[in-house]
Write a protein that holds these residues in place. Sequence first.
Motif, short mmCIF file in Angstrom:
data_model
loop_
_atom_site.label_atom_id
_atom_site.label_comp_id
_atom_site.label_asym_id
_atom_site.label_seq_id
_atom_site.Cartn_x
_atom_site.Cartn_y
_atom_site.Cartn_z
N THR A 84 -39.13 134.14 5.94
CA THR A 84 -40.59 134.30 5.91
C THR A 84 -41.27 132.94 5.87
O THR A 84 -40.78 131.99 5.24
CB THR A 84 -41.04 135.12 4.69
OG1 THR A 84 -40.52 134.52 3.49
CG2 THR A 84 -40.54 136.55 4.78
N ARG A 89 -47.72 133.49 7.83
CA ARG A 89 -47.60 134.94 7.65
C ARG A 89 -46.73 135.54 8.77
O ARG A 89 -47.13 136.45 9.49
CB ARG A 89 -48.97 135.60 7.61
CG ARG A 89 -49.80 135.17 6.40
CD ARG A 89 -51.22 135.67 6.48
NE ARG A 89 -51.98 135.28 5.30
CZ ARG A 89 -53.29 135.51 5.16
NH1 ARG A 89 -53.97 136.12 6.12
NH2 ARG A 89 -53.91 135.13 4.06
N GLU A 90 -45.57 134.99 8.89
CA GLU A 90 -44.63 135.36 9.94
C GLU A 90 -43.28 135.68 9.30
O GLU A 90 -42.91 135.11 8.27
CB GLU A 90 -44.49 134.21 10.94
CG GLU A 90 -43.55 134.50 12.09
CD GLU A 90 -43.42 133.29 13.01
OE1 GLU A 90 -42.59 133.35 13.93
OE2 GLU A 90 -44.14 132.29 12.79
N CYS A 144 -43.74 141.87 5.81
CA CYS A 144 -44.55 140.80 6.36
C CYS A 144 -46.00 140.91 5.89
O CYS A 144 -46.65 139.90 5.59
CB CYS A 144 -44.49 140.84 7.88
SG CYS A 144 -45.32 139.47 8.70
N ARG A 176 -38.81 140.69 14.51
CA ARG A 176 -39.87 139.69 14.38
C ARG A 176 -41.18 140.38 14.04
O ARG A 176 -41.47 141.47 14.56
CB ARG A 176 -40.02 138.87 15.67
CG ARG A 176 -38.76 138.09 16.05
CD ARG A 176 -39.01 137.30 17.34
NE ARG A 176 -37.84 136.55 17.76
CZ ARG A 176 -37.56 135.31 17.38
NH1 ARG A 176 -38.39 134.67 16.56
NH2 ARG A 176 -36.49 134.68 17.82
N ASN A 206 -45.53 139.48 12.61
CA ASN A 206 -46.55 138.53 12.17
C ASN A 206 -47.84 139.27 11.88
O ASN A 206 -48.16 140.29 12.52
CB ASN A 206 -46.79 137.43 13.22
CG ASN A 206 -47.37 137.99 14.50
OD1 ASN A 206 -46.64 138.62 15.29
ND2 ASN A 206 -48.66 137.77 14.73
N THR A 245 -51.62 140.01 12.03
CA THR A 245 -52.65 139.76 13.04
C THR A 245 -54.07 139.82 12.49
O THR A 245 -54.98 139.22 13.06
CB THR A 245 -52.52 140.78 14.18
OG1 THR A 245 -52.67 142.11 13.65
CG2 THR A 245 -51.16 140.66 14.85
N VAL A 305 -50.21 144.33 11.06
CA VAL A 305 -49.03 143.55 11.44
C VAL A 305 -48.46 144.12 12.73
O VAL A 305 -48.39 145.34 12.91
CB VAL A 305 -47.95 143.59 10.33
CG1 VAL A 305 -46.74 142.74 10.73
CG2 VAL A 305 -48.51 143.11 9.00
#
Length: 301
Positions: free
Chosen positions: A175, A180-181, A215, A247, A249, A251, A260
């Motif tokens: 992380t 924030r990924e 996330c 994956r 992240n 948004t 997310v």
Amino acid sequence: MHNATRVPTTNTIDIYTFLYIFGMSSRVYSSTASRSITTFTHCRSCRSSSKLAYSRRHLATPASPSISPVRRIGRGFFRYFVAPVVSLSIGYAAGLYIMSAAAVAEAPVVDKVVYDPQIDAAIDVLPLVVSLRSDPRFTESRPHAAAPDHLKKQMLTAEVLTGPGRLAVPPIVWTDSEAREMVSIVHLGRNLCGHPGIIHGGLLATLLDEGLCHCAFLALPSNIGVTANLNLNYRSPAFAERLYVMRANVTKVDGRKAWVKGHFETIPEDGKEPTTVVEGEILVVEPKWAKSLPKVVDATA
């Protein structure tokens, strides 16, 4: 890790049946003996009924009344009721004890889940993993393995779905709190299929839901939230016994709400682009009663 209910073996059932018959044997013996005594008394009464009646009338006095009927009733009550009930109860209790003892002795021993070290070794040499571990922006963790034992036993992916043929190793998560990924490596075993060799779509939805939520925790004030909406699009089948990359992240953030986007993809190969398996978008909301929820893992760690 399996829970199995063992059926008592034939030998155990035979023992229980024997004890049941033993419990009833007192009643059979009592009934047989009673019929024999009754027949014998009846035959004697045919020959000497007048003498027997005369003796009883003269032996019974006000000071010493005849007690033969009372004794006969007492012996009958004990013979026909007390003895059979006591014997049957002892046999029944002994049978239950033997059956329960046999079931405990034959019950399988549930061992603690042992993760596959070969899969961990294969993960360690992946170029993506080497790159993530060398990047100071990312923090590595294993949320499933870090969960407290008393909470882990109630968790689907951290307990029920773990083990050989399922989630053979805990997913590894990287992380980046600032961006924030999140990036995660997941191995999916052969026993997680909907069709032979193809991973169940519901399992992918479960893992993606958990990953996107993890996330979203990076953007929420208390680092806790619940799924309010999840939209998925399946792009390609996910084959069993392979490693996958997840994956995600953040948004958008609006107070206690976080949006997310994320997806599952195959491991990148030399000269080839990874294949997207499933992609989705989630809305995670931090509930007003978030402080009362137990914190399973620290998303920022």
